[in-house]
Write a protein that holds these residues in place. Sequence first.
Motif, mmCIF file in Angstrom:
data_model
loop_
_atom_site.group_PDB
_atom_site.id
_atom_site.type_symbol
_atom_site.label_atom_id
_atom_site.label_comp_id
_atom_site.label_asym_id
_atom_site.label_seq_id
_atom_site.Cartn_x
_atom_site.Cartn_y
_atom_site.Cartn_z
ATOM 1 N N UNK A 48 -5.969 5.144 14.340
ATOM 2 C CA UNK A 48 -5.942 4.944 12.883
ATOM 3 C C UNK A 48 -4.780 5.667 12.190
ATOM 4 N N UNK A 49 -4.347 6.827 12.708
ATOM 5 C CA UNK A 49 -3.238 7.531 12.045
ATOM 6 C C UNK A 49 -1.953 6.699 12.129
ATOM 7 N N UNK A 50 -1.634 6.210 13.335
ATOM 8 C CA UNK A 50 -0.414 5.401 13.503
ATOM 9 C C UNK A 50 -0.518 4.085 12.735
ATOM 10 N N UNK A 51 -1.672 3.417 12.860
ATOM 11 C CA UNK A 51 -1.838 2.118 12.179
ATOM 12 C C UNK A 51 -1.873 2.310 10.657
ATOM 13 N N UNK A 52 -2.438 3.427 10.199
ATOM 14 C CA UNK A 52 -2.478 3.690 8.755
ATOM 15 C C UNK A 52 -1.072 3.873 8.201
ATOM 16 N N UNK A 53 -0.214 4.554 8.973
ATOM 17 C CA UNK A 53 1.184 4.766 8.556
ATOM 18 C C UNK A 53 1.915 3.415 8.494
ATOM 19 N N UNK A 54 1.722 2.595 9.535
ATOM 20 C CA UNK A 54 2.377 1.278 9.570
ATOM 21 C C UNK A 54 1.883 0.424 8.401
ATOM 22 N N UNK A 55 0.563 0.452 8.172
ATOM 23 C CA UNK A 55 -0.046 -0.370 7.119
ATOM 24 C C UNK A 55 0.549 0.002 5.758
ATOM 25 N N UNK A 56 0.639 1.299 5.494
ATOM 26 C CA UNK A 56 1.192 1.726 4.195
ATOM 27 C C UNK A 56 2.660 1.306 4.072
ATOM 28 N N UNK A 57 3.428 1.532 5.141
ATOM 29 C CA UNK A 57 4.867 1.189 5.068
ATOM 30 C C UNK A 57 5.070 -0.309 4.903
ATOM 31 N N UNK A 58 4.281 -1.100 5.635
ATOM 32 C CA UNK A 58 4.438 -2.567 5.574
ATOM 33 C C UNK A 58 4.136 -3.071 4.159
ATOM 34 N N UNK A 59 3.045 -2.594 3.565
ATOM 35 C CA UNK A 59 2.701 -3.068 2.217
ATOM 36 C C UNK A 59 3.682 -2.517 1.173
ATOM 37 N N UNK A 94 -4.922 5.115 6.205
ATOM 38 C CA UNK A 94 -5.486 5.736 7.413
ATOM 39 C C UNK A 94 -7.000 5.876 7.268
ATOM 40 N N UNK A 95 -7.442 6.253 6.092
ATOM 41 C CA UNK A 95 -8.889 6.397 5.852
ATOM 42 C C UNK A 95 -9.609 5.061 5.997
ATOM 43 N N UNK A 96 -9.010 4.019 5.417
ATOM 44 C CA UNK A 96 -9.618 2.683 5.503
ATOM 45 C C UNK A 96 -9.703 2.225 6.958
ATOM 46 N N UNK A 144 -12.216 4.063 9.107
ATOM 47 C CA UNK A 144 -13.577 3.556 8.885
ATOM 48 C C UNK A 144 -13.765 2.239 9.643
ATOM 49 N N UNK A 145 -12.796 1.325 9.508
ATOM 50 C CA UNK A 145 -12.949 0.001 10.132
ATOM 51 C C UNK A 145 -12.928 0.088 11.666
ATOM 52 N N UNK A 146 -12.099 0.993 12.208
ATOM 53 C CA UNK A 146 -11.975 1.097 13.674
ATOM 54 C C UNK A 146 -13.213 1.745 14.299
ATOM 55 N N UNK A 147 -14.082 2.341 13.478
ATOM 56 C CA UNK A 147 -15.218 3.055 14.071
ATOM 57 C C UNK A 147 -16.570 2.559 13.561
ATOM 58 N N UNK A 148 -16.570 1.512 12.703
ATOM 59 C CA UNK A 148 -17.849 1.065 12.145
ATOM 60 C C UNK A 148 -18.303 -0.238 12.784
ATOM 61 N N UNK A 149 -19.619 -0.366 13.045
ATOM 62 C CA UNK A 149 -20.111 -1.668 13.468
ATOM 63 C C UNK A 149 -19.936 -2.643 12.299
ATOM 64 N N UNK A 170 2.542 -1.283 17.237
ATOM 65 C CA UNK A 170 3.438 -1.817 16.186
ATOM 66 C C UNK A 170 2.682 -2.567 15.087
ATOM 67 N N UNK A 171 1.346 -2.602 15.170
ATOM 68 C CA UNK A 171 0.622 -3.293 14.099
ATOM 69 C C UNK A 171 -0.857 -3.380 14.393
ATOM 70 N N UNK A 172 -1.608 -3.832 13.396
ATOM 71 C CA UNK A 172 -3.064 -3.949 13.572
ATOM 72 C C UNK A 172 -3.623 -5.053 12.671
ATOM 73 N N UNK A 173 -4.833 -5.446 12.997
ATOM 74 C CA UNK A 173 -5.533 -6.455 12.190
ATOM 75 C C UNK A 173 -7.025 -6.170 12.272
ATOM 76 N N UNK A 174 -7.777 -6.637 11.283
ATOM 77 C CA UNK A 174 -9.215 -6.397 11.265
ATOM 78 C C UNK A 174 -9.982 -7.656 10.910
#
Length: 291
Positions: A19-30, A50-52, A55-60, A74-78
């Motif tokens: 989540x830390x790496x993906x959160x950084x990418x997510x913020x930079x991309x947007x 990163x907080x969002x 939560x998503x990476x660890x919640x059912x 290099x990226x993520x999706x939910x």
Amino acid sequence: MPPVSKPEVVVRAARPDDSAMCGKICYEAFSRINAAHGFPCDFPGPEATTGLLSMMFSSPGYYCVVAEVGGRVVGSNGLDERSVIAGVGPITVDPGAQNLGVGGKLMQAVMDRANERRSAGLRLVQAAFHNRSLSLYTGLGFDVREPLSCVQGRPMERSVPGCAVRAAQSADLEACNVLSRRVHGFDRGVELAQAVDRKTAIVVERGGCVTGYATTLAFSGHATAETNLDLQALIASAESFAGPGILVPSRNSALLRWCLAHGLRVVQPMTLMSIGLYNEPAGAWLPSVLF
Ligand SMILES: CC(C)(COP(=O)(O)OP(=O)(O)OC[C@H]1O[C@@H](n2cnc3c(N)ncnc32)[C@H](O)[C@@H]1OP(=O)(O)O)[C@@H](O)C(=O)NCCC(=O)NCCS
């Protein structure tokens, strides 16, 4: 121009420690794409993304994937799987790795998952100014369903005569779910129950009956109501809307006009897209940034 060679992309399930790496990418991309078009970022900073994602990476209830190139994330999706319709996003790719096919692979992974689980349909909301995401989703089979206006501000009037707005309770769930099934053909009961637990959900009553609800009046929340009047009462009751704003279907001209006449401003145009089951809603509604 020589053709750009596409890198080999490995898509795997997201882990909480991504989540830390993906959160950084997510913020930079947007922040990059929005700044390039003169819009503020959807998120206040990388801590929020990163907080969002944490939560998503660890919640059912969520299925999340990351993409790796040469062993580097290099990226993520939910995929929000809390109802029979699944919501896609946030999808982001490192600005240095965009337009090379990574986003397409991340989309395909959640679409395959939805097919395996026999989801009735998939929906998402994209920034209307973003040519690349519109092209990507359209190419994958998503249809444009609704133009949206993200609006923000403090409503001038704080109540609507004849409508009483109050915090939602567990005892309201059944009435809200029945209403949602009537308007949309399905309910979002799990999401609503979680919002009641978090104490963000509200309902509106007219004549002693629940005529509308919102999980939260925010970018991340949805609202469903019998009429525009009920939605106006819900909107008027909010001090402010968390995130960029609430999403008003632009074809609901009467509601959008009411928002504008009551002090709200349009922040940016967005578009609701879907694949699979979609019925024209039979009532008044505000989608969340997922659907
Ligand atoms: C949107 C995003 C996830 C897409 O990921 P990506 O890796 O850049 O996208 P891809 O390379 O897989 O796919 C882009 C597709 O759009 C096409 N495309 C891009 N711009 C286009 C345009 N102006 N017109 C037509 N097609 C276009 C590309 O050719 C490609 O299609 P192809 O694979 O068939 O060649 C990524 O750009 C991103 O993170 N953007 C910022 C954050 C964001 O907006 N997220 C989406 C929120 S809804």
